[in-house]
Design an enzyme around this catalytic site. Structure first.
Site, PDB file in Angstrom:
ATOM      1  N   HIS A 120       0.771  -1.209  -0.075  1.00 53.37           N
ATOM      2  CA  HIS A 120       0.029  -0.258  -0.251  1.00 53.37           C
ATOM      3  C   HIS A 120       0.732   1.171   0.161  1.00 53.37           C
ATOM      4  CE1 HIS A 120       0.833   0.625   4.259  1.00 53.37           C
ATOM      5  NE2 HIS A 120       0.007  -0.515   4.663  1.00 53.37           N
ATOM      6  N   HIS A 180       3.933   1.560   2.500  1.00 51.59           N
ATOM      7  CA  HIS A 180       5.126   0.991   1.992  1.00 51.59           C
ATOM      8  C   HIS A 180       5.825   1.790   0.994  1.00 51.59           C
ATOM      9  CE1 HIS A 180       2.232  -2.557   3.170  1.00 51.59           C
ATOM     10  NE2 HIS A 180       3.177  -2.463   4.303  1.00 51.59           N
ATOM     11  N   CYS A 205       2.317 -11.692  19.790  1.00 51.39           N
ATOM     12  CA  CYS A 205       1.210 -10.882  18.603  1.00 51.39           C
ATOM     13  C   CYS A 205       1.804 -11.470  17.286  1.00 51.39           C
ATOM     14  CB  CYS A 205       1.025  -9.596  18.721  1.00 51.39           C
ATOM     15  SG  CYS A 205       0.035  -8.975  17.230  1.00 51.39           S
ATOM     16  N   CYS A 233       2.185  -8.445  14.848  1.00 51.10           N
ATOM     17  CA  CYS A 233       3.688  -7.830  14.832  1.00 51.10           C
ATOM     18  C   CYS A 233       4.915  -8.754  14.907  1.00 51.10           C
ATOM     19  CB  CYS A 233       3.757  -6.982  16.374  1.00 51.10           C
ATOM     20  SG  CYS A 233       2.348  -5.738  17.017  1.00 51.10           S
ATOM     21  N   CYS A 251      -3.564  -6.277  21.614  1.00 53.28           N
ATOM     22  CA  CYS A 251      -2.455  -5.412  20.973  1.00 53.28           C
ATOM     23  C   CYS A 251      -3.068  -4.424  20.272  1.00 53.28           C
ATOM     24  CB  CYS A 251      -1.565  -6.595  19.875  1.00 53.28           C
ATOM     25  SG  CYS A 251      -0.743  -5.365  18.867  1.00 53.28           S
ATOM     26  N   HIS A 266      -3.028  -4.095  16.446  1.00 57.30           N
ATOM     27  CA  HIS A 266      -3.769  -5.240  15.733  1.00 57.30           C
ATOM     28  C   HIS A 266      -5.031  -5.595  16.322  1.00 57.30           C
ATOM     29  CE1 HIS A 266       0.368  -5.678  14.164  1.00 57.30           C
ATOM     30  NE2 HIS A 266      -0.075  -5.602  13.107  1.00 57.30           N
ATOM     31  N   LYS A 272      -6.396   6.405  10.035  1.00 55.66           N
ATOM     32  CA  LYS A 272      -5.489   5.275   9.900  1.00 55.66           C
ATOM     33  C   LYS A 272      -5.778   4.382   8.794  1.00 55.66           C
ATOM     34  CE  LYS A 272      -2.867   1.615  12.481  1.00 55.66           C
ATOM     35  NZ  LYS A 272      -3.279   0.484  13.223  1.00 55.66           N
ATOM     36  N   LYS A 274      -7.366  -2.132   6.420  1.00 58.27           N
ATOM     37  CA  LYS A 274      -8.282  -2.958   5.497  1.00 58.27           C
ATOM     38  C   LYS A 274      -9.763  -2.936   5.629  1.00 58.27           C
ATOM     39  CE  LYS A 274      -6.890  -6.881   2.798  1.00 58.27           C
ATOM     40  NZ  LYS A 274      -6.357  -8.467   2.668  1.00 58.27           N
TER      41      LYS A 274
END
Ligand code: MSP
Length: 475
Positions: A17, A20, A127, A130, A145, A148, A292, A295
């Site tokens: 995305h 990155h 996790c 992560c 977490c 996540h 943020k 998805k």
């Protein structure tokens, strides 16, 4: 002088995305700048994929594919995405490659032999999102977490531990002796106070991992994915013609992974007796329209799609000029559209087109005879200082400010009128304007690499300018 730049290696449980792409484009910008200064042979730019992860195993299972086939397909997609958006990487490493495995084994064994890896029992939380061990303190009020939003797995297994605690003083001394090693300064301060708060030994193997690199001394266990992943920067060049780049490596990473790169990685290298990198830069994160990227929210933006619409220069200039490298920021498609139309199509594109058209119309297509605008040296020094200080937004702002100055000179001198009455005076103005185009083309090799060759073609050669082109079609 040599330069070696690296991006993080990315997880392949999904396609890239623009978060990155942001990091990869920033690193690409630095690599391109230094190639222009030092020659391509003195710069090495590495990116790649982090494949020995539980996330990938889960994603392959979800896709109903054998893991190897899934990895090949995803790694190819990442590579293709970087090709599509004009990333000039020199090497692309996959952590499932033999060349990587060999060096991971070598380093793991060296650190083990030194007594810095020992066997114990890990009891605690993990996790998979992560790919990291967690403490209770790191969880939110629901025991999730925070990144996540799910409860980490409870683990109890035999693990090998890396004696990170033994490197506390050595790391602090290193940071004191190398105050600029980690940039920006805020990131450095965070890391130094994290080290000061006390370091615990870290687990570096997984007994129950289904996939990954087996430990050289105990093949039932797999190397913890981060321990393996960090080594990519070294394994990619070790025992190759590029090995001398090691002494010049700089890691470009996001702020989310600075602890791995700036605490564990230097300690691993110290233990293995390998020299430390030259530096690290932990950039910020951006949101999309203030939210943020995720998805589940459906606001994940594909860099390939943005690049198809705005060109890879539109994507890179839009992203990198939104907020300063190192800071957090925000990005939106409407902002990109405005930027594209005003700065690229209406700004630099229009300037090049107008000047070249006028040179054809009034000067028989003759290219003015100077090299560069009057205060070229000073301007160039300013640009160099910005990029070398990793002020990437600053560099784009400077580029567009130069476009504005040139456009203003064109408008205020009304050279198209002057050319009819005073050819000599017009020649002088055209010379100045052409100098600006040359300087902009020089900077574009770093900032707008897709357009730079078209700009060069417009500048022409052998005393003649090239054809006037449209660099950016209005959207
Ligand atoms: N595989 C590890 C890195 C191992 S390096 C030895 C990893 N991969 S990742 O696919 O999750 O990529 C993380 C990187 O993506 C971040 O460090 C950052 O550079 C980039 N970004 C992801 N989302 C981002 C934003 N929203 N904003 C800016 N950069 C972002 O972690």
């Amino acid at each position: 002088m040599q330069k070696y730049f690296t991006t993080p290696i990315y997880y392949v449980n999904d396609v890239p995305h623009i978060g990155h792409a942001y990091c990869t484009l920033a690193t690409d910008t630095l690599a391109r700048y230094w190639r222009q200064r030092l020659g391509a042979e003195n710069v090495w730019f590495l990116t790649g994929t982090d494949e020995n992860s539980q996330k990938t195993v889960d994603a392959a299972a979800k896709a109903g594919q054998p893991i190897e086939a899934y990895l090949d397909e995803m790694a190819a997609q990442w590579r293709a995405a970087w090709d599509d958006i004009g990333i000039s990487y020199d090497d692309f490493i996959r952590t499932t490659e033999d060349r990587h495995l060999a060096i991971v084994h070598e380093l793991f064994q060296t650190i083990f032999d030194k007594g810095d890896i020992y066997k114990g029992t890990y009891k605690g939380l993990y996790c998979t999102g992560c790919e990291a061990f967690k403490t209770e303190q790191e969880l939110d009020e629901h025991g999730h977490c925070p990144a996540h939003k799910r409860v980490p797995d409870q683990l109890e297994e035999d693990n090998y531990f890396f004696r990170l605690s033994a490197y506390e003083d050595k790391l602090l001394a290193f940071y004191q002796q190398n105050p600029n090693w980690l940039q920006p300064e805020s990131r450095r301060n965070e890391i130094v106070s994290f080290i000061k708060s006390g370091l615990q030994d870290v687990s570096v193997s997984r007994e129950t991992a289904e996939f990954g690199i087996s430990l050289p001394m105990d093949p039932q266990h797999k190397v913890y994915v981060w321990f393996d992943a960090l080594i990519n920067y070294y394994s990619a060049i070790k025992n190759t013609d590029q090995e001398s780049f090691w002494g010049h490596v700089e890691h470009i990473i996001g702020k989310d992974i600075t602890r791995f790169h700036c605490v564990i990685w230097p300690a691993m290298l110290m233990s293995a007796g390998v020299s430390l990198p030259q530096g690290a830069f932990g950039h910020g994160f951006f949101t999309i329209d203030g939210t943020k990227m995720s998805k589940s929210l459906g606001n994940v933006v594909s860099p390939v799609e943005v690049s198809e619409r705005f060109g890879s220069d539109g994507l890179r200039a839009g992203l990198l000029s939104s907020f300063e490298f190192g800071n957090d920021g925000d990005f939106s498609m409407s902002q990109l559209e405005d930027f594209y139309n005003s700065k690229l199509a209406g700004g630099v594109g229009n300037l090049f087109n107008r000047v070249i058209v006028l040179l054809h119309k009034f000067m028989d297509g003759t290219a003015p005879e100077t090299n560069r605008c009057e205060d070229a040296k000073q301007l160039e020094a300013k640009f160099d200082a910005l990029i070398e200080g990793k002020k990437l937004k600053g560099a784009y702002d400077f580029f567009f400010a130069t476009v504005d100055v040139a456009n203003q000179r064109l408008n205020e001198t009304e050279v198209w009128k002057l050319a009819k009455v005073d050819r000599e005076a017009a020649t002088e103005i055209f010379t100045e304007l052409y100098g600006y185009l040359e300087f902009l083309t020089h900077m574009a090799e770093t900032l707008l690499p897709e357009s730079a060759p078209k700009m060069k073609a417009m500048l022409g050669g052998d005393g003649k300018v090239g054809e006037a082109e449209i660099l950016f079609l209005r959207q």
